[in-house]
Design an enzyme around this catalytic site. Structure first.
Site, PDB file in Angstrom:
ATOM      1  CG  ASP A   1      -6.616 -17.174  46.091  1.00 27.66           C
ATOM      2  OD1 ASP A   1      -6.017 -17.583  45.074  1.00 27.66           O
ATOM      3  OD2 ASP A   1      -7.390 -16.191  46.064  1.00 27.66           O
ATOM      4  CB  SER A   2      -4.952 -22.289  43.604  1.00 24.34           C
ATOM      5  OG  SER A   2      -3.618 -22.266  44.076  1.00 24.34           O
TER       6      SER A   2
ATOM      7  CG  ASP B   1      -2.680 -15.716  46.256  1.00 18.84           C
ATOM      8  OD1 ASP B   1      -2.144 -14.709  45.755  1.00 18.84           O
ATOM      9  OD2 ASP B   1      -3.098 -16.672  45.575  1.00 18.84           O
TER      10      ASP B   1
ATOM     11  CE  LYS C   1      -0.700 -14.803  43.167  1.00 20.48           C
ATOM     12  NZ  LYS C   1      -2.161 -14.623  42.994  1.00 20.48           N
TER      13      LYS C   1
ATOM     14  CD  GLU D   1      -4.761 -17.202  36.455  1.00 21.30           C
ATOM     15  OE1 GLU D   1      -4.379 -16.669  37.513  1.00 21.30           O
ATOM     16  OE2 GLU D   1      -5.493 -18.210  36.426  1.00 21.30           O
TER      17      GLU D   1
HETATM   18  O1  KIV Z   1      -3.751 -19.016  43.657  1.00 25.67           O
HETATM   19  C1  KIV Z   1      -2.864 -19.349  42.853  1.00 25.67           C
HETATM   20  O2  KIV Z   1      -2.366 -20.481  42.870  1.00 25.67           O
HETATM   21  C2  KIV Z   1      -2.421 -18.368  41.885  1.00 25.67           C
HETATM   22  C3  KIV Z   1      -1.518 -18.839  40.785  1.00 25.67           C
HETATM   23  C4  KIV Z   1      -2.260 -19.681  39.840  1.00 25.67           C
HETATM   24  C5  KIV Z   1      -0.822 -17.720  40.126  1.00 25.67           C
HETATM   25  O3  KIV Z   1      -2.783 -17.241  41.961  1.00 25.67           O
END
Ligand code: KIV
Length: 292
Positions: free
Chosen positions: A70-71, A109, A139, A208
């Site tokens: 979700d980044s 995510d 995730k 993290e």
């Molecule tokens: O959203 C994301 O990219 C993440 C990673 C940084 C682990 O959760």
């Protein structure tokens, strides 16, 4: 194969051809093969991707896991945090990545508020990412409070990757993006939650922004792979946001980010060269034109 592709393939250096062939021949990465990597002491490589071309590149480069994180919200959609990202945003991008049919395990995510409400909501959201998006696992962020959600998703036969430490969806509770697990009490809680997530059925854990020594303790305390981001070298694998490692993001970076390429600079130079050529009348040239 088109004439242009044939020429490009002929131009490919022999070493690159061998590496590409090795990647193409490798077996599909699964949840079970990640466990094998941990047992064999081979570091797991996880990279984010959000669209078809980068998914192909990341897969061809040999990543074991592609995370549609979700980044997405921050590095692609321009939001200030991951909180505005919706399940619809995620589906759109997971589908694009899935069309690359990666050999890497494809993890998506669960975005903010798509799983926190109830185990039923969590199963429905995870199910959509798998059934409509093409994800092979999901995730989610959080520890003890997320155990009923993890158990419910795993009961629905969807593999779950946990995420502990700095969990960006909790940015307001944490009062910012801060390193976690520094007090004795926080260390105890994170160690306990790692074991709880494992027992609830998570096939792995992202750790993290926690002290390296704590990540090392967690790694030995659980059987499942730990994948670190700002958690030191002892983890079973490492993950970075693709746009950070390729130099496509701007501004201050967390200390754990290393730029392995500077694609932002290359892109700016390329577009500026195009603009200059158009303005100077150097592009297009006769060889770019179609005859009548
Ligand atoms: O959203 C994301 O990219 C993440 C990673 C940084 C682990 O959760």
């Amino acid at each position: 194969m088109s004439a242009r592709r044939k020429t490009a393939a002929r131009r490919q250096a022999p070493a690159a051809r061998t590496a590409a062939a090795a990647v193409a021949a490798r077996p599909k990465v699964t949840v079970a093969s990640l466990q094998d990597l941990k047992r064999a002491g081979q570091p797991i490589v996880m990279v984010t991707a959000y669209d078809f071309p980068f998914a192909r590149l990341v897969d061809a480069a040999g990543a074991d896991v592609i995370l549609v994180g979700d980044s997405l919200g921050m590095v692609v959609l321009g939001f200030e945090s991951t909180l505005p990202v919706t399940l619809e945003h995620m589906l759109h991008h997971v589908q694009a990545v899935a069309r690359a049919r990666p050999r890497a395990l494809l993890v998506a995510d669960l975005p903010f508020m798509s799983y926190q409400v109830s185990p039923q909501q969590a199963v429905r959201s995870a199910g959509r990412l798998v059934q409509h998006g093409g994800a092979e696992a999901v995730k989610l962020e959080g520890g003890e409070r997320m155990l009923p959600m993890v158990e419910a998703i795993v009961r629905a036969d969807i593999p779950v990757l946990g995420h502990l430490g700095l969990t960006p969806q909790s940015v307001h509770r944490m009062s910012g993006y801060r390193v976690q697990g520094r007090s004795a009490e926080a260390r105890r809680r994170l160690r306990r939650e790692a074991r709880q997530l494992q027992d609830a059925g998570c096939f792995g854990l992202v750790l993290e922004a926690i002290p390296a020594a704590l990540a090392a303790e967690i790694r030995t305390a659980v059987r499942i792979p730990t994948i670190g981001i700002g958690a030191g070298a002892a983890c079973d694998g490492q993950v970075l946001v693709l746009h950070d490692l390729l130099g496509l993001t701007e501004g201050a970076m967390p200390r754990f980010v290393e730029r392995f390429a500077m694609l932002g600079d290359a892109a700016r130079t390329g577009v500026a060269a195009f603009a200059a050529a158009v303005r100077a009348g150097r592009y297009p040239r006769p060889e770019h034109e179609y005859g009548s």
